[in-house]
Design an enzyme around this catalytic site. Structure first.
Site, mmCIF file in Angstrom:
data_model
loop_
_atom_site.group_PDB
_atom_site.id
_atom_site.type_symbol
_atom_site.label_atom_id
_atom_site.label_comp_id
_atom_site.label_asym_id
_atom_site.label_seq_id
_atom_site.Cartn_x
_atom_site.Cartn_y
_atom_site.Cartn_z
ATOM 1 N N TYR A 146 0.838 -1.212 0.000
ATOM 2 C CA TYR A 146 0.000 0.000 0.000
ATOM 3 C C TYR A 146 0.874 1.265 0.000
ATOM 4 C CZ TYR A 146 -3.954 -2.998 1.614
ATOM 5 O OH TYR A 146 -4.926 -3.959 1.748
ATOM 6 N N TRP A 163 -13.617 -12.253 -6.528
ATOM 7 C CA TRP A 163 -14.972 -12.550 -6.044
ATOM 8 C C TRP A 163 -16.067 -12.596 -7.108
ATOM 9 C CZ3 TRP A 163 -13.849 -15.434 -2.452
ATOM 10 C CH2 TRP A 163 -12.805 -15.151 -1.581
ATOM 11 N N ASP A 209 -11.514 -2.537 7.754
ATOM 12 C CA ASP A 209 -10.175 -2.644 7.151
ATOM 13 C C ASP A 209 -9.381 -1.382 7.463
ATOM 14 O OD1 ASP A 209 -7.937 -3.242 5.270
ATOM 15 O OD2 ASP A 209 -9.305 -4.753 4.480
ATOM 16 N N GLY A 234 -10.118 0.796 10.696
ATOM 17 C CA GLY A 234 -9.472 0.463 11.965
ATOM 18 C C GLY A 234 -8.416 -0.611 11.780
ATOM 19 N N PHE A 236 -7.376 -4.199 13.159
ATOM 20 C CA PHE A 236 -8.057 -5.250 13.920
ATOM 21 C C PHE A 236 -7.241 -5.813 15.079
ATOM 22 C CE2 PHE A 236 -7.512 -7.774 9.698
ATOM 23 C CZ PHE A 236 -6.246 -8.255 10.013
ATOM 24 N N HIS A 254 -4.622 -16.300 6.791
ATOM 25 C CA HIS A 254 -3.371 -16.877 6.237
ATOM 26 C C HIS A 254 -2.215 -15.866 6.228
ATOM 27 C CE1 HIS A 254 -3.855 -15.909 1.615
ATOM 28 N NE2 HIS A 254 -3.945 -14.842 2.355
ATOM 29 N N ASP A 255 -2.514 -14.600 6.544
ATOM 30 C CA ASP A 255 -1.450 -13.586 6.615
ATOM 31 C C ASP A 255 -0.728 -13.606 7.968
ATOM 32 O OD1 ASP A 255 -2.120 -12.567 4.104
ATOM 33 O OD2 ASP A 255 -3.555 -11.129 4.932
#
Ligand code: SAM
Length: 343
Positions: A146, A163, A209, A234, A236, A254-255
């Site tokens: 990012y 998706w 997210d 936010g 998490f 999985h991260d």
């Protein structure tokens, strides 16, 4: 081993040895805009015309076009000794940028992030963890992908693109109409959320997210305040998670390490309404860890880029139970599998 058997074995090695070139051919053709140009023109184009429009050398482009024909990404017709190329249905569906099921940004992301990161695999395997701090100055993959607005847009488009292809299968594995308020934890910019409201028109979805996404996509890619999907910014691991009936964690656990996953799942359990649940969407490793190869490959990508890994159904089961979830059910999908745990 007979000589025929040996040649067959060698062919397997030969195929493995050259498999990276398949990816490079496809991603280069996407990057140069070959498939988009053929789609827009609506007719077969010669290598010379394509080279002129795409500002490449005729000789280099012809070599690439021929390789695409070999991979059945393009058709080739000969007229008066001249070569004419067209997209195949497969290419129009998945590789043309304007297709609703396009995987264009997946190719771009793999080319710009995944492919170069795999160069570090030997060192990462030696050390047992990602080398991102020394390479990029941060161990956090999301700070890396990012970094700039353009990189963030590529990453988000890549994540969302899956998706429209697999969302329906994943979201219809269980009847989610029993959960009116759904929080997509790590839901990015709403690729899965959009499929969710199309399949369950009565549900309300909150995407939870990072604020970086909100800052970058303010006023365009993000759902507006009064829509059925809202964005809650936010972290998490640090901030409270909004209350909901169902929490979706798609390709998010999985991260993270087992400790990270447990921390997150415990927070989700605390925030979850009684009778609610958590829906995990991930690839799954076989219990004996012998396959499938796609999950092995992803686990290596996770090793190179994140703190996480792919897991087996039992490993997810253990994490969910430790966090407090019960009545854990699994539904197998074609690539991604779906686990539902209840509070
Ligand atoms: N669920 C999405 C999907 O499957 O397309 C995205 C999966 S992506 C691998 C993980 C997501 O977690 C990203 O959208 C990322 O921004 C988000 N994320 C990472 N760390 C986070 C944190 N500390 N707090 C909130 N979200 C985070």
């Amino acid at each position: 081993m007979s000589s025929t058997e040996e040649i067959k074995t060698f062919q397997t090695l030969f195929k493995y040895q050259h498999s990276f070139i398949t990816f490079k051919v496809i991603s280069t053709a996407c990057e140069l805009g070959i498939f988009d140009l053929l789609r827009e023109s609506g007719e077969l184009l010669s290598s010379g015309t394509l080279a002129e429009h795409l500002k490449t050398s005729p000789i280099g482009l012809q070599r690439l076009l021929e390789a695409c024909v070999g991979l059945k990404l393009l058709t080739l017709e000969w007229k008066d000794g001249k070569d004419f190329y067209g997209n195949t249905d497969f290419t129009n569906l998945y590789l043309v940028k304007s297709s609703p099921k396009s995987q264009y940004y997946s190719m771009k992301f793999y080319s710009e992030v995944m492919y170069p990161s795999m160069q570090h695999l030997p060192e990462v395997v030696r050390k047992g963890k990602n080398q991102s701090s020394s390479i990029y100055g941060t161990p956090n993959v999301f700070e890396i992908i990012y970094r700039s607005k353009e990189e963030l847009q590529t990453s988000s488009s890549f994540l969302n693109e899956l998706w429209p292809v697999l969302g329906r299968e994943v979201l219809s594995a269980f009847d989610l109409s029993q959960f009116p308020l759904i929080c997509d934890v790590g839901g990015n910019t709403g690729g899965l959320a959009k499929e969710l409201i199309s399949l369950y028109p009565k549900c309300i979805v909150t995407i939870f997210d990072l604020s970086k996404l909100a800052e970058t996509f303010k006023n365009h890619c993000l759902p507006s305040e009064d829509s059925q999907i809202t964005f809650h910014a936010g972290d998490f691991f640090k901030d409270p998670i909004p209350e909901a009936d169902l929490y979706i964690l798609a390709r998010t656990l999985h991260d993270w390490s087992d400790e990270g996953c447990l921390q997150l799942l415990r927070k989700v359990y605390q925030a979850c309404k009684p009778g609610g649940g958590v829906l995990i969407v991930e690839m799954l490793l076989d219990e004996d860890k012998r396959g499938p190869s796609t999950a092995h490959f992803y686990s290596l990508l996770m090793l190179v880029l994140t703190e996480g890994k792919e897991r087996s159904a039992t490993e997810f089961n253990v994490l969910l139970r430790k966090a407090g979830f019960q009545k854990i059910e699994l539904k197998k999908g074609s690539l991604f599998h779906i686990i539902l745990g209840r509070k």
